[in-house]
Scaffold this active site. Structure first.
Site, PDB file in Angstrom:
ATOM      1  N   ARG A  45      54.385  48.448  42.854  1.00  0.00           N
ATOM      2  CA  ARG A  45      54.398  47.709  41.579  1.00  0.00           C
ATOM      3  C   ARG A  45      55.832  47.549  41.058  1.00  0.00           C
ATOM      4  O   ARG A  45      56.162  46.545  40.418  1.00  0.00           O
ATOM      5  CB  ARG A  45      53.513  48.470  40.586  1.00  0.00           C
ATOM      6  CG  ARG A  45      53.447  47.943  39.194  1.00  0.00           C
ATOM      7  CD  ARG A  45      52.676  46.655  39.090  1.00  0.00           C
ATOM      8  NE  ARG A  45      52.724  46.182  37.705  1.00  0.00           N
ATOM      9  CZ  ARG A  45      53.734  45.500  37.190  1.00  0.00           C
ATOM     10  NH1 ARG A  45      54.765  45.165  37.922  1.00  0.00           N
ATOM     11  NH2 ARG A  45      53.702  45.116  35.921  1.00  0.00           N
ATOM     12  N   TYR A 158      40.488  38.494  24.115  1.00  0.00           N
ATOM     13  CA  TYR A 158      41.931  38.428  24.403  1.00  0.00           C
ATOM     14  C   TYR A 158      42.471  37.027  24.144  1.00  0.00           C
ATOM     15  O   TYR A 158      43.591  36.854  23.668  1.00  0.00           O
ATOM     16  CB  TYR A 158      42.206  38.831  25.861  1.00  0.00           C
ATOM     17  CG  TYR A 158      41.949  40.298  26.137  1.00  0.00           C
ATOM     18  CD1 TYR A 158      42.914  41.262  25.844  1.00  0.00           C
ATOM     19  CD2 TYR A 158      40.741  40.731  26.663  1.00  0.00           C
ATOM     20  CE1 TYR A 158      42.683  42.608  26.091  1.00  0.00           C
ATOM     21  CE2 TYR A 158      40.491  42.072  26.906  1.00  0.00           C
ATOM     22  CZ  TYR A 158      41.466  43.007  26.612  1.00  0.00           C
ATOM     23  OH  TYR A 158      41.232  44.342  26.846  1.00  0.00           O
TER      24      TYR A 158
END
Ligand code: 1CP
Length: 354
Positions: A45, A158
């Site tokens: 990541r 969201y």
């Protein structure tokens, strides 16, 4: 049980249980099993500054999907992506600020809904389908592959707020004040989710999970309109096209309203959150669907005797019907690897002690 024969005859325990089979040692996977508690995830990541780029890189997303399988041998892999790729594919730019969660341009007025595409742009989601194609050939023969989407209500929370909120207040207010417009948004998300899950299935996932993480904040009638009906619509459309795929609904924190999902013949499994009453779930849900859950992620984080006691209680309460062992919500980034190993040992050893 429903639509079950192909699932029942699978060599993958996770799919057999979705077909209605009771296994003395239940299959196990963990929500958010790919992610920050794994050092190998943090390593890959760190090579990508932007989380959405990471999700849309088939090479990275494939590796992140496989990592927990390689390390722990879970019975199912879940494709590495996020529920917020759908707003992105509808034209609402999504970004993730380090340590702060998702950021979207909020939708404050009904007129702003016009800025969204009328039909989801699946070409933006092409990398997800490519990830699925790569992952499927790398999994062990007994490991199932799960695809997913957010339920329309959870994704809408969201899209309206523009970020995560503790009580989903902006979306709840928007829905009360602008019912017809909110319905249009939910309908758009239903159609988008059907198209998105269909392509995931065509690319190779064998089951899909519909995450309604924020279903628990709504009064019952609002829950019926914004959570239950849209999720059932998605499940029925997918079932009509793909009779042999497993479908799991995860309506988090809805208590006994979770039984509304078992009436839908398209749904094979219901995910239980941490607070679900297992006696009730065994009696009310397990005769009709497989149940999945529901260890408290904090018990896993703590480890030791509390984790062992709670795990055995879950195994005991759900032993007479189809059960997939999982957490009640996502694994926490601080969770020690050794606790996950111990959990798997307890679940897999259960058959011999039960
Ligand atoms: O940099 C990072 O690593 C960001 C952390 C992260 C990860 C690992 C995010 C941001 N998303 C994901 C991957 C993810 N998200 C997966 C695949 C990995 C796996 O499960 O193994 C899945 C299934 C999701 C689903 C998801 N995203 C949900 C539903 C499940 C749940 O946990 O309730 C939700 C609500 C999201 C939104 C989201 N994405 C990311 C964060 C931090 C959040 C939550 C934001 C908030 O606080 O409301």
């Amino acid at each position: 049980m429903k639509n079950a024969s192909v699932l029942l005859n699978s060599k993958k325990p996770f799919l057999q249980v979705l077909g209605g089979k009771r296994l003395s040692s239940p299959p196990i996977w963990l929500m958010r099993q790919a992610g920050r508690y794994l050092p190998e995830y943090r390593e890959i990541r760190s090579k990508s500054a932007n989380f959405m780029d990471f999700c849309f890189s088939p090479k990275m997303a494939c590796e992140a999907t496989i990592q927990p399988i390689r390390r722990f041998g879970f019975d199912a892999a879940i494709i590495f992506s996020d529920i917020l790729v759908i707003p992105e594919a509808l034209g609402q730019t999504v970004s993730f600020e380090a340590g702060e969660g998702p950021r979207l341009e909020p939708i404050s007025e009904p007129g702003e809904l016009k800025q969204l595409k009328e039909v989801v742009d699946l070409s933006i989601l092409e990398p997800v389908f490519e990830t699925i194609d790569r992952v499927k050939s790398l999994l062990p023969g007994t490991t199932a592959l799960i695809g997913f989407c957010g339920a329309p209500w959870t994704v809408a929370t969201y899209m309206i707020a523009g970020h995560g909120t503790p009580d989903q207040r902006p979306a709840r207010l928007f829905a009360y004040k602008n019912i017809e417009y909110f319905q249009k948004l939910i309908d758009l998300l239903v159609d988008s989710s059907i198209a998105y899950l269909s392509r995931q299935i065509e690319a190779g996932v064998e089951a899909v999970q519909i995450f309604d993480s924020w279903a628990g904040v709504l009064p019952a009638c609002e829950f019926n309109r914004w959570c239950l009906k849209p999720t059932i619509k998605i499940a029925e459309a997918i079932r009509a096209k793909y009779p042999d795929v497993g479908i799991i609904a995860f309506p988090r924190a809805v208590g006994s309203l979770a039984d509304s999902y078992v009436a839908c013949d398209a749904i094979n499994g219901v995910g239980l959150d941490t607070a679900a009453d297992l006696k009730w779930a065994a009696k009310t849900l397990q005769s009709r669907v497989a149940v999945q859950g529901n260890l408290d992620p904090l018990a896993l984080l703590s480890g030791g005797q509390s984790m062992q006691r709670q795990t055995e209680e879950i195994l005991q309460q759900l032993r007479n019907g189809p059960h997939i062992f999982n957490l009640g919500h996502g694994i926490l980034p601080e969770t020690p690897i050794s606790h996950v190993e111990e959990l798997i040992r307890i679940v897999r050893h259960w058959e011999t002690v039960a």
